[in-house]
Design an enzyme around this catalytic site. Structure first.
Site, mmCIF file in Angstrom:
data_model
loop_
_atom_site.group_PDB
_atom_site.id
_atom_site.type_symbol
_atom_site.label_atom_id
_atom_site.label_comp_id
_atom_site.label_asym_id
_atom_site.label_seq_id
_atom_site.Cartn_x
_atom_site.Cartn_y
_atom_site.Cartn_z
ATOM 1 N N PRO A 273 0.823 -1.204 0.000
ATOM 2 C CA PRO A 273 0.000 0.000 0.000
ATOM 3 C C PRO A 273 0.864 1.263 0.000
ATOM 4 O O PRO A 273 1.822 1.356 0.773
ATOM 5 C CB PRO A 273 -0.791 -0.115 1.309
ATOM 6 C CG PRO A 273 0.070 -0.936 2.205
ATOM 7 C CD PRO A 273 0.866 -1.864 1.321
ATOM 8 N N GLY A 274 0.560 2.187 -0.873
ATOM 9 C CA GLY A 274 1.210 3.492 -0.850
ATOM 10 C C GLY A 274 0.173 4.501 -0.385
ATOM 11 O O GLY A 274 0.221 5.038 0.727
ATOM 12 N N CYS A 342 0.772 29.672 -14.993
ATOM 13 C CA CYS A 342 0.172 30.330 -16.137
ATOM 14 C C CYS A 342 -0.384 29.336 -17.143
ATOM 15 O O CYS A 342 0.129 29.211 -18.264
ATOM 16 C CB CYS A 342 1.180 31.282 -16.768
ATOM 17 S SG CYS A 342 1.567 32.594 -15.617
ATOM 18 N N TYR A 371 1.141 10.820 -3.643
ATOM 19 C CA TYR A 371 1.387 11.385 -4.962
ATOM 20 C C TYR A 371 1.140 12.893 -4.956
ATOM 21 O O TYR A 371 0.673 13.475 -5.929
ATOM 22 C CB TYR A 371 0.547 10.651 -6.030
ATOM 23 C CG TYR A 371 0.675 9.152 -5.876
ATOM 24 C CD1 TYR A 371 1.851 8.521 -6.262
ATOM 25 C CD2 TYR A 371 -0.324 8.384 -5.276
ATOM 26 C CE1 TYR A 371 2.014 7.156 -6.068
ATOM 27 C CE2 TYR A 371 -0.160 7.016 -5.078
ATOM 28 C CZ TYR A 371 1.007 6.409 -5.478
ATOM 29 O OH TYR A 371 1.182 5.071 -5.283
HETATM 30 C C1 LIG Z 1 2.472 2.377 -7.194
HETATM 31 C C2 LIG Z 1 2.629 0.972 -6.797
HETATM 32 C C3 LIG Z 1 2.046 0.513 -5.615
HETATM 33 C C4 LIG Z 1 1.203 1.372 -4.705
HETATM 34 O O1 LIG Z 1 -0.049 1.725 -5.175
HETATM 35 P P1 LIG Z 1 -1.059 2.486 -4.205
HETATM 36 O O2 LIG Z 1 -2.274 2.697 -5.004
HETATM 37 O O3 LIG Z 1 -0.421 3.764 -3.803
HETATM 38 O O4 LIG Z 1 -1.305 1.600 -3.031
HETATM 39 C C5 LIG Z 1 2.301 -0.796 -5.239
HETATM 40 N N1 LIG Z 1 3.061 -1.609 -6.001
HETATM 41 C C6 LIG Z 1 3.626 -1.198 -7.154
HETATM 42 C C7 LIG Z 1 4.465 -2.138 -7.934
HETATM 43 C C8 LIG Z 1 3.418 0.099 -7.589
HETATM 44 O O5 LIG Z 1 3.978 0.496 -8.745
#
Ligand SMILES: *Cc1c(COP(=O)(O)O)cnc(C)c1O
Length: 419
Positions: A273-274, A342, A371
């Site tokens: 998870p990011g 702009c 992000y």
């Molecule tokens: C970007 C990415 C994630 C994370 O995605 P999220 O939507 O931010 O959880 C996980 N694994 C890989 C390989 C990614 O490129």
């Protein structure tokens, strides 16, 4: 439900501090992260899955790579999903052990592959070409493959990654062949990986993904390869609108682990998870610098544009916005919130009902952690903004605001142009 905040004497409070105090002290625009919320989010996802299976969380650090944020996650025991050598090095710098970092690149150059091998982190391969090229650098090491499962999910077309024909991964039709070849080349196949996309809100695509992965795990097992882990990637969505439903993590964990436990012998699950970890832990503070009645529209002009937060301009993403200086006051007019870049596409929000807003007010953009800063740029020669960490009523700077002079640092004017 989307995360919301409380009011302290009519001012929005975040992490135990008034947003106006934070803005006065550190300047605007600035990203502000609540340390406790990062920890809670990490624990939510870890606890949901670890009740069923041996679980490792690999924070997808491209969402935000600030060293302080990586250090919080290191303390929580998190591993890392890194997508570039830059991310690998940054996470090592933050003290994340190399055994807990997995590199998943796409269209990786030999030079980068070499540096990744030297760093000693785990390598998750995206293609047969990358496998052959890695074999020329080093073999005998554990590897996994990213498979394209033919299942996609995401908040928009640009962020769906797991669909058939995607640029990512080895197509599931070729995946067994890839593992056999890896074995022939002397690698140790240890896991399998897929990532279907970013910001999906429903559990179903993850269950479909798990079924595809389970089938492959069994095919590999029949071919004599028993994998140690399955990595289902990231993509857990977060509500960006007040009444939007949350993804049901408990249901996701229960259903997904059930597939692996019922159908395979794999013991360990990895998640990447990011967004889920950092999105709602961070707000963007931007000051109203100008108000304009453009006859057909009213504008709140702010000091953050798509150089600071590109998601609205790039993906048409919705970010909830409030006036932090007049928090909880009734809306009286519809405004567009636009930045200093702009271009007409430079906006943070359209048609938002907000209280009467004046120059100097601190506007708060919600859900800015994922992000947000990491996609910011120097467009219009605007310095990258500051990042601040709050923890139970205390605030600290975790990234200084860049200066204009710093943007000249790597530029060279040939002598003949200097007269
Ligand atoms: C970007 C990415 C994630 C994370 O995605 P999220 O939507 O931010 O959880 C996980 N694994 C890989 C390989 C990614 O490129």
């Amino acid at each position: 439900m989307m995360r919301d905040f409380s009011s302290d004497e009519g001012i929005m409070s975040f992490g135990g501090m008034k947003v106006t105090e934070i803005a006065d002290r550190f300047g605007t625009p600035c990203y502000v992260t609540d340390e406790q919320r990062v920890r809670e989010n990490y624990r939510n996802v870890y606890n949901a899955f670890s009740q069923y299976m041996d679980t490792e969380i690999h924070y997808a650090c491209k969402a935000n790579t600030n060293l302080a944020i990586l250090s919080i996650l290191r303390q929580e025991g998190s591993g890392i999903d890194a997508v570039s050598i830059g991310e690998v090095k940054t996470c090592l710098k933050a003290g994340i052990p190399k055994e807990k970092i997995m590199y998943t690149g796409v269209n990786v150059s030999d030079q980068e592959l070499k540096e990744v091998v030297e760093s000693g982190v785990m390598i998750n391969l995206d293609s047969l070409s990358e496998l052959e090229r890695l074999a020329r650098i080093k073999t005998g090491i554990p590897v996994s493959f990213r498979v394209t499962p033919g299942v996609g999910s995401g908040h928009g077309d640009k962020v769906i990654t797991g669909n058939k024909g995607a640029k990512f991964g080895v197509p599931k039709e070729r995946i067994v062949e890839a593992y056999l070849r890896a074995q022939d080349l002397g690698f140790i196949p240890t896991g399998i990986h897929a990532h279907i996309g970013s910001g999906g809100q429903s559990v179903e695509p993850f269950i479909d993904e798990a079924s595809v992965l389970a089938e492959i795990i069994n095919q590999l097992s029949d071919a004599g390869m028993d994998l140690e882990f399955v990595d289902i990637g990231g993509g857990i969505g977060v509500p960006y609108k007040p009444n939007e439903e949350e993804m049901d993590l408990q249901e996701m964990a229960c259903e997904v682990t059930d597939v692996f436990q019922q159908e395979t012998d794999v013991k360990k699950i990895i998640l990447e998870p990011g967004r889920y970890i950092i999105c709602d832990a961070t707000i963007l503070l931007t000051r109203c610098v100008d108000v304009k009645d453009a006859v057909t529209k009213k504008y709140i002009g702010v000091d953050a544009g798509f150089n600071t937060l590109i998601r609205p301009a790039m993906y048409d993403s919705f970010h909830y916005i409030q006036n932090g200086s007049r928090f909880g006051k009734a809306g009286v007019a519809r405004y567009d919130i636009a930045g200093p870049i702009c271009e007409t596409g430079d906006y943070l929000g359209h048609d938002r009902v907000l209280p009467d807003t004046q120059e100097g007010d601190v506007m708060v953009v919600y859900n800015a952690g994922a992000y947000g800063f990491s996609m910011s740029s120097n467009y219009n020669s605007r310095p990258l903004c500051a990042e601040v960490l709050v923890n139970n009523g205390e605030a600290e700077l975790i990234r200084e605001r860049e200066t204009v002079e710093e943007q000249w640092r790597h530029q060279i004017v040939p002598g003949r142009l200097q007269d």
